[in-house]
Design a protein around this motif. Sequence first.
Motif, PDB file in Angstrom:
ATOM      1  N   VAL A 122      -5.797   3.799   4.281  1.00  0.00           N
ATOM      2  CA  VAL A 122      -4.225   4.123   5.033  1.00  0.00           C
ATOM      3  C   VAL A 122      -4.102   4.138   6.176  1.00  0.00           C
ATOM      4  N   PHE A 123      -4.962   4.557   7.412  1.00  0.00           N
ATOM      5  CA  PHE A 123      -5.038   4.488   8.326  1.00  0.00           C
ATOM      6  C   PHE A 123      -5.159   2.894   8.759  1.00  0.00           C
ATOM      7  N   GLU A 124      -6.534   2.936   8.428  1.00  0.00           N
ATOM      8  CA  GLU A 124      -6.660   1.620   9.025  1.00  0.00           C
ATOM      9  C   GLU A 124      -5.695   0.266   8.835  1.00  0.00           C
ATOM     10  N   LEU A 134       4.102   9.561   8.915  1.00  0.00           N
ATOM     11  CA  LEU A 134       2.981   9.350   8.890  1.00  0.00           C
ATOM     12  C   LEU A 134       1.651  10.293   9.816  1.00  0.00           C
ATOM     13  N   SER A 135       2.406  11.263  10.576  1.00  0.00           N
ATOM     14  CA  SER A 135       1.225  12.409  11.290  1.00  0.00           C
ATOM     15  C   SER A 135       0.768  13.450  10.510  1.00  0.00           C
ATOM     16  N   ALA A 136       1.986  14.000   9.138  1.00  0.00           N
ATOM     17  CA  ALA A 136       1.611  14.997   7.906  1.00  0.00           C
ATOM     18  C   ALA A 136       0.791  14.540   7.054  1.00  0.00           C
ATOM     19  N   LEU A 137       0.994  13.011   6.664  1.00  0.00           N
ATOM     20  CA  LEU A 137      -0.629  12.748   6.604  1.00  0.00           C
ATOM     21  C   LEU A 137      -2.059  12.488   6.839  1.00  0.00           C
ATOM     22  N   LEU A 179       0.850  -1.135   0.048  1.00  0.00           N
ATOM     23  CA  LEU A 179      -0.023  -0.169   0.071  1.00  0.00           C
ATOM     24  C   LEU A 179       0.672   1.150   0.437  1.00  0.00           C
ATOM     25  N   ARG A 180       0.341   2.102  -0.972  1.00  0.00           N
ATOM     26  CA  ARG A 180       1.650   3.138  -1.318  1.00  0.00           C
ATOM     27  C   ARG A 180       0.553   4.493  -0.519  1.00  0.00           C
TER      28      ARG A 180
END
Length: 650
Positions: free
Chosen positions: A326-328, A359-362, A215-216
């Motif tokens: 993505v977070f899931e 990840l935080s920025a996403l 997953l990208r």
Amino acid sequence: MSTAEVCALQRQLLEHPANPTAWEQLERALAVASPRGSHPIHVEASFKPAVETLPRGVFEQPAPRQLTAEAILRRAKEQVDEGQMEAAIGTVERWLEAVGEEQETPMLAFIRAHAYRLTDRADTAMEVLERFGSSEENAWIPFELGLILKALDRPEEAYLCFRRAKGIQPDFTWAAIEAANTTAEADVPLGRLDGITSAGAETGDVLNVHIDRMLRCGPLLLLIGWSSLPFENGSLFSLADPLAPGKRAVGGSTFYVRPDVCQALGRPDHESLGFAALLDVSSFHRWSELGQLRLVVQAEGAEDTRATSAEICLADIAEETDLSKVFEAVLGVFHVSIDSCNRWHEALRLFLPSTILKLSALFERHVSEEAGNVEVHWLSPPLQTGLPVASVIFVQLGSFISAKPAILQLAKTNLPLEIIVVNNSPELFSETFHLLDRFSGIRPDFRIGILNRASNLGFSAGCNLGARHASGECLVFHNNDLFADSVVDYKLLIQHALNEPNVIHSTFQYFTDGTLMQEGLTATRLTTARTQPFQLYNGYSIGRNQTRGKVLACSGSLMAMSQPLFAHLGGFSEEIVYAHFEDFDLCLRAQQEGIGIKVWNDITFFHAEGTGSVAPYHLSGTTSHINRMLFSLRWGKVLDAMDLSVEYSL
């Protein structure tokens, strides 16, 4: 009914078999045409009535060649769904006799083989479907072939068919389930699965690695799969850029137990062969020119790297545009690792400082993109007496029923108040609406509103959204599972916030059995047996474990301040991934500017901890650790300069 009419009805049914009324008409006609003393023929069971019971000429003609394979498939499928396997087989085979066996399609072979297998004739089913076994267009063909092979006690071949079915259709859940069941139920180790053997895993310098999912999204690449050898959590996975020597995409990893893989490779059930790796690929450019990149692994603490059998072409991995997925995926596999008997700080080695910050920025981007996706529902009109003295903001995740005691107490204060509920569980909007609607007309200076999110964007974003719609002089952020000892306690807290607008206010909190839960928050250093890449810090409740400390923050479960102060601080940080440590972050920012924090010991609130929200699997027991790491990276230098007397070893 005349013979011509019967023939016409038959032709109609051959073209449109899913017509129960026509079948009933034909059955009645055949019953009338039967000789005296014979039994009427049930057409659905036999599809083609016996010739001797009908007037001469009705069935002496061959099956019409213009009949389509799709029509036959529809009829045969209906018969299978009704449990009439022999009828389904007869339907297909009579048509093949009329038009020729070369006209059989893969799906006709599938339905015929399916019926044979369900009537305990797996050998015949195999003969029917085997010639279509190489089909890559329809996942049901290799799936049925796998079931046939399983019935023939050939589990290794069955497993590969199930894997091929899932490869054709990645979301084919039944194929994944059957693949796992096949390995779990087999009596012999399936050592040849996907070309990997336990012997070959230890031969040569190449480590056999199989990637189940890639997953990208933006700068991050998540790899989920399994290895033929276990590695330590924190082992580095990397890809080298052939166009720019020295540039690499690097990420941490976590290894966890995969019983299906252990069974397949004949290894002990407790070995951690499953893995997830999260790589930072932001340094790569011109992806279309990179081609196949070899995945390399480096055990933590080791100097040498080891090539794996996995090759990755970044250009072939579609960008995931749904950030919630993505977070899931990332948080879900982190939770799987913790559930696999990894301690949280070991599973946390999936993340490097660079990947946790990205990840935080996403997540911040996700919140920004979805910020306008909200429905505003005011259940009562604006206050007629002017502005409310306070806006009380609740953020809902799960049922809101636990907040009823607090809403009732707030209604009894007789203060001009505004209640704002930010609903992060849109599927429960109706329940929340009806619960709050009962309070909406309780008095004219008590206004209630619901801000209904399309999806869960976390606690910080929920509080900030509520504050943007608030009109009260001060803001009170309030958990659903909290309530006061009496109405007077609410009045005192709001009065303090009005009298001292440049201070953040909170109160002592108690468990519902009366024991002290907290009198504020402070920080502690965490140490682990294995050295972390940076110092971890944790927040803890003063008084909860009888350990004293300087109050550095107050809990976001109950926090009051003026509107201008909250705006000045910029609200809660929306870089926090869903929830946890947003209160500590806000209070430390306030203290950097000399803004005080007061936790009042003469005001009593009770906290029924854990009853106020229900988090989905990927958010349960994960975000606190993710945000602890983020908090430590952001505030490490400030906390390191403080005299933190308490230190915990993990």
